[in-house]
Design a protein around this motif. Sequence first.
Motif, PDB file in Angstrom:
ATOM      1  N   MET A  83       9.702  32.953  35.042  1.00 14.30           N
ATOM      2  CA  MET A  83       8.591  32.088  35.425  1.00 14.30           C
ATOM      3  C   MET A  83       8.907  30.610  35.241  1.00 14.30           C
ATOM      4  SD  MET A  83       5.695  31.840  36.813  1.00 14.30           S
ATOM      5  CE  MET A  83       5.107  33.533  36.846  1.00 14.30           C
ATOM      6  N   ALA A  84       9.794  30.287  34.315  1.00  8.23           N
ATOM      7  CA  ALA A  84      10.116  28.881  34.054  1.00  8.23           C
ATOM      8  C   ALA A  84      10.698  28.195  35.288  1.00  8.23           C
ATOM      9  CB  ALA A  84      11.091  28.785  32.885  1.00  8.23           C
ATOM     10  N   ASN A  85      11.316  28.940  36.166  1.00 11.09           N
ATOM     11  CA  ASN A  85      11.897  28.343  37.375  1.00 11.09           C
ATOM     12  C   ASN A  85      10.849  27.589  38.187  1.00 11.09           C
ATOM     13  OD1 ASN A  85      14.815  29.287  37.526  1.00 11.09           O
ATOM     14  ND2 ASN A  85      13.763  31.232  37.215  1.00 11.09           N
TER      15      ASN A  85
ATOM     16  N   ASP B  96       4.625  25.624  27.694  1.00 13.16           N
ATOM     17  CA  ASP B  96       4.729  26.885  26.954  1.00 13.16           C
ATOM     18  C   ASP B  96       4.767  28.028  27.956  1.00 13.16           C
ATOM     19  OD1 ASP B  96       4.551  29.117  25.375  1.00 13.16           O
ATOM     20  OD2 ASP B  96       2.773  28.490  24.264  1.00 13.16           O
ATOM     21  N   ILE B  97       5.971  28.540  28.192  1.00 11.79           N
ATOM     22  CA  ILE B  97       6.153  29.624  29.159  1.00 11.79           C
ATOM     23  C   ILE B  97       6.735  30.834  28.424  1.00 11.79           C
ATOM     24  CG2 ILE B  97       6.843  30.065  31.559  1.00 11.79           C
ATOM     25  CD1 ILE B  97       7.675  27.159  31.763  1.00 11.79           C
TER      26      ILE B  97
ATOM     27  N   TRP C 298       8.009  26.236  37.182  1.00 12.39           N
ATOM     28  CA  TRP C 298       7.569  25.029  36.473  1.00 12.39           C
ATOM     29  C   TRP C 298       8.619  23.918  36.592  1.00 12.39           C
ATOM     30  CZ3 TRP C 298       3.226  24.671  32.830  1.00 12.39           C
ATOM     31  CH2 TRP C 298       2.408  25.800  32.837  1.00 12.39           C
ATOM     32  N   ILE C 299       9.875  24.288  36.455  1.00 13.56           N
ATOM     33  CA  ILE C 299      10.945  23.284  36.536  1.00 13.56           C
ATOM     34  C   ILE C 299      11.069  22.742  37.959  1.00 13.56           C
ATOM     35  CG2 ILE C 299      13.444  22.949  36.337  1.00 13.56           C
ATOM     36  CD1 ILE C 299      13.363  24.927  33.963  1.00 13.56           C
ATOM     37  N   GLU C 300      10.936  23.609  38.946  1.00 13.08           N
ATOM     38  CA  GLU C 300      10.977  23.138  40.334  1.00 13.08           C
ATOM     39  C   GLU C 300       9.858  22.137  40.594  1.00 13.08           C
ATOM     40  OE1 GLU C 300      13.112  23.438  42.636  1.00 13.08           O
ATOM     41  OE2 GLU C 300      14.411  25.016  41.856  1.00 13.08           O
ATOM     42  N   TYR C 301       8.719  22.368  39.989  1.00 17.11           N
ATOM     43  CA  TYR C 301       7.616  21.416  40.159  1.00 17.11           C
ATOM     44  C   TYR C 301       7.971  20.050  39.580  1.00 17.11           C
ATOM     45  CZ  TYR C 301       3.182  19.016  39.549  1.00 17.11           C
ATOM     46  OH  TYR C 301       2.191  18.063  39.577  1.00 17.11           O
ATOM     47  N   VAL C 302       8.541  20.034  38.389  1.00 22.07           N
ATOM     48  CA  VAL C 302       8.891  18.763  37.747  1.00 22.07           C
ATOM     49  C   VAL C 302       9.837  17.953  38.630  1.00 22.07           C
ATOM     50  CG1 VAL C 302      10.021  17.690  35.744  1.00 22.07           C
ATOM     51  CG2 VAL C 302       8.496  19.647  35.417  1.00 22.07           C
ATOM     52  N   LYS C 303      10.712  18.630  39.345  1.00 18.36           N
ATOM     53  CA  LYS C 303      11.662  17.943  40.220  1.00 18.36           C
ATOM     54  C   LYS C 303      10.964  17.155  41.322  1.00 18.36           C
ATOM     55  CE  LYS C 303      15.442  21.328  39.753  1.00 18.36           C
ATOM     56  NZ  LYS C 303      16.282  22.304  40.503  1.00 18.36           N
ATOM     57  N   THR C 304       9.714  17.490  41.614  1.00 19.87           N
ATOM     58  CA  THR C 304       8.984  16.799  42.677  1.00 19.87           C
ATOM     59  C   THR C 304       8.272  15.546  42.168  1.00 19.87           C
ATOM     60  OG1 THR C 304       6.858  17.976  42.382  1.00 19.87           O
ATOM     61  CG2 THR C 304       8.549  19.039  43.748  1.00 19.87           C
ATOM     62  N   ARG C 305       8.278  15.318  40.863  1.00 19.32           N
ATOM     63  CA  ARG C 305       7.548  14.191  40.284  1.00 19.32           C
ATOM     64  C   ARG C 305       8.511  13.074  39.875  1.00 19.32           C
ATOM     65  NH1 ARG C 305       2.117  15.467  39.057  1.00 19.32           N
ATOM     66  NH2 ARG C 305       2.023  13.428  38.032  1.00 19.32           N
ATOM     67  N   HIS C 306       8.060  11.829  40.068  1.00 24.00           N
ATOM     68  CA  HIS C 306       8.859  10.668  39.659  1.00 24.00           C
ATOM     69  C   HIS C 306       8.537  10.220  38.241  1.00 24.00           C
ATOM     70  CE1 HIS C 306      10.353  10.308  43.731  1.00 24.00           C
ATOM     71  NE2 HIS C 306       9.126  10.224  44.207  1.00 24.00           N
ATOM     72  N   ASP C 307       7.465  10.795  37.673  1.00 23.89           N
ATOM     73  CA  ASP C 307       7.028  10.365  36.347  1.00 23.89           C
ATOM     74  C   ASP C 307       7.294  11.413  35.279  1.00 23.89           C
ATOM     75  OD1 ASP C 307       5.228  12.244  37.250  1.00 23.89           O
ATOM     76  OD2 ASP C 307       3.437  11.153  36.590  1.00 23.89           O
ATOM     77  N   ALA C 308       8.144  12.387  35.567  1.00 25.28           N
ATOM     78  CA  ALA C 308       8.386  13.475  34.620  1.00 25.28           C
ATOM     79  C   ALA C 308       9.855  13.878  34.631  1.00 25.28           C
ATOM     80  CB  ALA C 308       7.515  14.683  34.962  1.00 25.28           C
ATOM     81  N   ALA C 309      10.337  14.293  33.454  1.00 22.96           N
ATOM     82  CA  ALA C 309      11.729  14.730  33.325  1.00 22.96           C
ATOM     83  C   ALA C 309      11.819  15.817  32.266  1.00 22.96           C
ATOM     84  CB  ALA C 309      12.625  13.556  32.950  1.00 22.96           C
ATOM     85  N   ILE C 310      12.690  16.786  32.490  1.00 20.20           N
ATOM     86  CA  ILE C 310      12.969  17.820  31.497  1.00 20.20           C
ATOM     87  C   ILE C 310      13.963  17.253  30.493  1.00 20.20           C
ATOM     88  CG2 ILE C 310      13.777  20.169  31.089  1.00 20.20           C
ATOM     89  CD1 ILE C 310      11.284  20.064  32.838  1.00 20.20           C
ATOM     90  N   VAL C 311      13.562  17.182  29.220  1.00 19.68           N
ATOM     91  CA  VAL C 311      14.442  16.620  28.181  1.00 19.68           C
ATOM     92  C   VAL C 311      14.917  17.680  27.197  1.00 19.68           C
ATOM     93  CG1 VAL C 311      13.442  14.328  28.374  1.00 19.68           C
ATOM     94  CG2 VAL C 311      12.451  15.966  26.749  1.00 19.68           C
ATOM     95  N   GLY C 312      14.455  18.923  27.361  1.00 15.99           N
ATOM     96  CA  GLY C 312      14.910  19.981  26.475  1.00 15.99           C
ATOM     97  C   GLY C 312      14.496  21.356  26.967  1.00 15.99           C
ATOM     98  N   LEU C 313      15.350  22.333  26.734  1.00 13.53           N
ATOM     99  CA  LEU C 313      15.054  23.732  27.026  1.00 13.53           C
ATOM    100  C   LEU C 313      15.147  24.519  25.726  1.00 13.53           C
ATOM    101  CD1 LEU C 313      17.195  24.297  30.263  1.00 13.53           C
ATOM    102  CD2 LEU C 313      14.736  23.877  30.146  1.00 13.53           C
TER     103      LEU C 313
END
Length: 341
Positions: free
Chosen positions: A14-16, A72-73, A18-33
Motif C-alpha cells: 500500500m505504501a506505493n 502510518d501505513i 502514498w509515495i506516488e502521490y508525494v511525487k506529484t507535490r512540490h511542497d512534500a518530500a520523503i525523508v525517511g522509510l
Amino acid sequence: MAQWNIVVAGCGQMANTWIEYVKTRHDAAIVGLVDVQAEASLSMADRHGLSCGLYSDLKEAIRRSGANLVFDITTPNAHRSTSGTALEMGCHVMAEKPLAAHVSEAVQLTKIARQAQRSLAIMQNRRYLCSIRAYRELIRTGAIGSVGFIGADFFLAPRFGGFREEMASPLVLDMSIHTFDQARFITGADPINVTCQEWNPPGSWYRGSASAICTFEMNDGSMFNYRGSWCAQGFPTSWEASWRVVGSQGTAIWDGERIEAESFDKDGQASRTQGTTGWNGQEGHFGCLDEMFLALEKGRPAETNAEDNLKSIAMVFGAIESAKLGKTIHIPTLLAQGLSS
C-alpha cells in the motif's frame, strides 16, 4: 507554502500509492522509510528512486530526518504505537484505515492528537469518488424525502494472503469500515446501537469470520443494514457495495456506477432522477490525500480527521462486540468505556 518532510512508516504494498502521490507535490518530500524488515524499506527506496534514510525505528527516523509529517501505513495492530509515537514527537499523521485495532486504542489516539495539537487524519478513500458524491447530493437534496432505511450489500471474493487471512474478523475490521463510513457520509447520520452476527461460511479461505450481517440504529431515526462477505464467489458487487436508501417519498440506488432516484408526488405519480455532482477532485487515495494536505494548509480538521473517524470505527468495534456477546451494543457507551480503559 509549507514544506512537508515525510517519514513513511510501513513499506508494504500500500505504501506505493502514498509515495506516488508525494511525487506529484512540490511542497512534500520523503525523508525517511521505516520498516522492521530492512529489505522492505530498501526495496521501496529502489523502486521509487529515493535517496532518503532507511530505518527500523520510527523515533530515530523522525529525529534524524527532521520530519514534520508521518504516513502510518503499518498493519492495524501497529497503529497505536506508530501514530501515537509520531504525534507525541510533534509530527502530524496521515494513516491508513482503520484508525486502530481496538476501541480503547482508537480513543487514545484521538486524545493524543488533541493534546499534541497535531492532525491525525485517516484514509477513507471511498469517500472520494464522483459517484458517491453524486449519490449523497441526490439524497440530501430531498429527492426521496426523509431517510428511513439505508441498505448496503457487499459481496466479493478477494484472495489477499497475508495478515487479512489470519484476522479474527477480516471483513468487519479491515473492510467494512469503508462501507460504514460511507453510510455516515451519504446520510449525515451517526450510529447509536448495533446488532451483528459474523461467521465463516463453507469454502472460506479465511481463518476468521469472513461474512457478517449488521443492523445499526442511527441518530436520525433511520436504520442501516449491512450484509457482506469476503468469500462470496459469483455475481460480485462493486467494491463500493450496492446501496438502497429508502425515504418518505421514494428510493435512491447506487451500485458503484448507476445512481438514480425514483420519487413519488402527493398524487402517486412517479419520476426518476439521475445523480450528478459538481465535484471534480481526484478520486480514491489521491483525493483523500488532497483533502488531508489542504486541511493542514488551512489549519482546519480534515474531513476524515480522527475525531470524526472515531464514529465510523466505533461502528466496527461495536459490530464485533455485538457478534461476540450476542447482544445489541450501545455505541456511545462503548466509546465511553474505551475512554476509561
